[in-house]
Design an enzyme around this catalytic site. Structure first.
Site, mmCIF file in Angstrom:
data_model
loop_
_atom_site.group_PDB
_atom_site.id
_atom_site.type_symbol
_atom_site.label_atom_id
_atom_site.label_comp_id
_atom_site.label_asym_id
_atom_site.label_seq_id
_atom_site.Cartn_x
_atom_site.Cartn_y
_atom_site.Cartn_z
ATOM 1 N N GLU A 1 24.349 7.428 -33.513
ATOM 2 C CA GLU A 1 25.684 7.978 -33.220
ATOM 3 C C GLU A 1 25.643 9.501 -33.179
ATOM 4 O O GLU A 1 26.289 10.130 -32.339
ATOM 5 C CB GLU A 1 26.709 7.505 -34.259
ATOM 6 C CG GLU A 1 26.960 5.999 -34.256
ATOM 7 C CD GLU A 1 27.424 5.482 -32.906
ATOM 8 O OE1 GLU A 1 28.207 6.182 -32.234
ATOM 9 O OE2 GLU A 1 26.985 4.394 -32.500
ATOM 10 N N ASP B 1 19.231 6.700 -28.672
ATOM 11 C CA ASP B 1 18.135 5.992 -29.351
ATOM 12 C C ASP B 1 16.963 6.932 -29.597
ATOM 13 O O ASP B 1 16.344 6.913 -30.657
ATOM 14 C CB ASP B 1 17.652 4.807 -28.502
ATOM 15 C CG ASP B 1 18.525 3.573 -28.684
ATOM 16 O OD1 ASP B 1 19.404 3.593 -29.573
ATOM 17 O OD2 ASP B 1 18.332 2.592 -27.939
HETATM 18 ZN ZN ZN Z 1 25.389 4.227 -28.618
#
Ligand code: ZN
Length: 418
Positions: free
Chosen positions: A282, A363
């Protein structure tokens, strides 16, 4: 002349609608076929992480939801056709124009369309929550909470929606041919205000937010935040479990009012290292400015759409072509918002593609600032908990999915950690 243009526009709209329906049905059938064809084997990559029963549950959940989506598509189409070619909007217009005028007429017309749509949606959302979600063990909601939510949402919609609608209709009527520019400025300001007050004023109406009090987890998260140079006004746990078993984590607010919110369902399921990795993902969205970029893009698009509406509102064929013989600001707004999604549907893959690129970036950020392996573990658990299919149809996924397929995300993460 106006009639020829109107019939041409009717034809264009009907063709676009036909194309959208055909595409949606084709994609849904592909998805169901693909998921069912892979139902009996866990993909090699997940063989030692995911049980066959969980994989099959995900396949069935995805099939049931996709099938239900086809029913919704049929209902949506019927409603759209009734409003336009079926003369529904014309009838509502005649009803209100005989009773009210000016802004009152506009508000009444738009509210009646909204009310009718909500009433039509209601049985379907009840069915989704209390039949589909219930059957797969995700529903945590009581009928009482469902009704309470509905009452609160309606009240909030009226309290916020009425002045906004009055302002928009007033600007449309008073600001001359450049009204769309004023409406756009107002709309952007209003949205920023909502983003600002949402975490402190609106979200607490629906959920309880308590400061995270798990000391070791808190210390771990604070270390991550310090590592990433991220300032927040607090870490909160939200009682998501009172509605659903699905888990999540998110940011809300801006600047100093930024909050990090974890669903209690997420904390209950993930190990501290996994929570850290999910949060790092996030943070990746934040550091790559995905939120700001998305808001800027939405603002730019809405300017374009409002400018287009500014042109359409003045031509008779726009109304006539959609089955309405009168003209006006409120009618133009309703027709526009009913019809635009039919045309913009074709651009769905562009938006999904952009979103998937952002997911990969987030990611990658998580793999650098936390553990890639922990993120993989967390993803597998989250896919399992949400019964998200590990074997989506590639074309369906390319078209709709805001997140890349699990297999692709995990293989990239695995490559980055080795
Ligand atoms: Zn995401």
């Amino acid at each position: 002349m106006a009639n020829t243009a109107a019939s041409t526009f009717s034809l264009v709209f009907a063709l676009a609608l036909g194309l959208m329906i055909a595409l949606r049905v084709w994609l849904a059938l592909r998805q169901i076929r693909h998921v069912q064809a892979h139902r009996n084997t866990v993909p090699q990559q997940f063989a030692d992480r995911v049980e066959l029963a969980a994989h099959q549950k995900a396949a069935d959940y995805s099939t049931v939801r996709t099938r239900f989506g086809l029913i919704l598509l049929a209902v949506e189409t019927l409603v759209l056709l009734t409003y336009t070619f079926g003369g529904g909007l014309q009838a509502l217009h005649e009803f209100w124009t005989a009773r009210l005028d000016g802004l009152y007429y506009g508000v009444a017309l738009i509210f009646s369309v909204t009310l009718i749509s909500s009433l039509i949606d209601l049985p379907f959302s009840l069915y989704t929550q209390f039949v589909i979600e219930e059957r797969f063990g995700f529903n945590r909601m009581t009928l009482k909470l469902f009704c309470l939510d509905l009452i609160k949402q309606t009240a909030l919609g009226l309290v916020i929606g009425t002045p906004v609608l009055l302002a928009v209709l007033w600007l449309m009527a008073q600001m001359g041919s450049l009204w769309w520019l004023y409406v756009w400025l107002f709309w952007c300001g209003f949205n920023l205000l909502i983003l600002f007050v949402y975490p402190t004023w609106i979200a607490p109406l629906f959920n309880k937010f308590t400061p995270l009090d798990d000391a070791p987890l808190k210390a771990r998260i604070e270390a991550l935040l310090a590592r990433c140079g991220f300032a927040t006004s607090g870490l909160f746990v939200m009682d998501g479990s009172k509605r659903s078993a699905h888990g999540n984590a998110y940011f809300t607010g801006f600047g100093k009012t930024k909050r990090i919110v974890f669903f209690d369902t997420l904390l209950g399921r993930l190990q501290p290292a996994e929570v850290e990795a999910v949060l790092a993902h996030e943070l990746g969205h934040f550091k790559h400015r995905h939120v700001i970029k998305r808001i800027a893009m939405i603002f730019a698009l809405s300017l374009g759409f409002l400018a287009l509406l500014g042109q359409l509102m003045t031509v008779a064929w726009f109304y006539l072509g959609l089955g309405v013989s009168a003209q006006g600001t409120a009618l133009a707004l309703i027709l526009f918002f009913q019809v635009v999604p039919v045309f913009t549907f074709l651009f769905t893959p562009l938006m999904s593609g952009l979103s998937r690129r952002h997911e990969f970036e987030a990611d990658r950020y998580a793999a650098v600032h936390a553990s890639a392996e922990a993120l993989v573990q967390a993803l597998v658990k989250l896919y399992e908990d949400n019964a998200a299919t590990l074997t989506p149809d590639p074309v369906h996924s390319l078209f709709y999915d805001s997140h890349p397929p699990a297999a692709l995300r995990i293989s990239r993460l695995a490559a980055s950690s080795s």
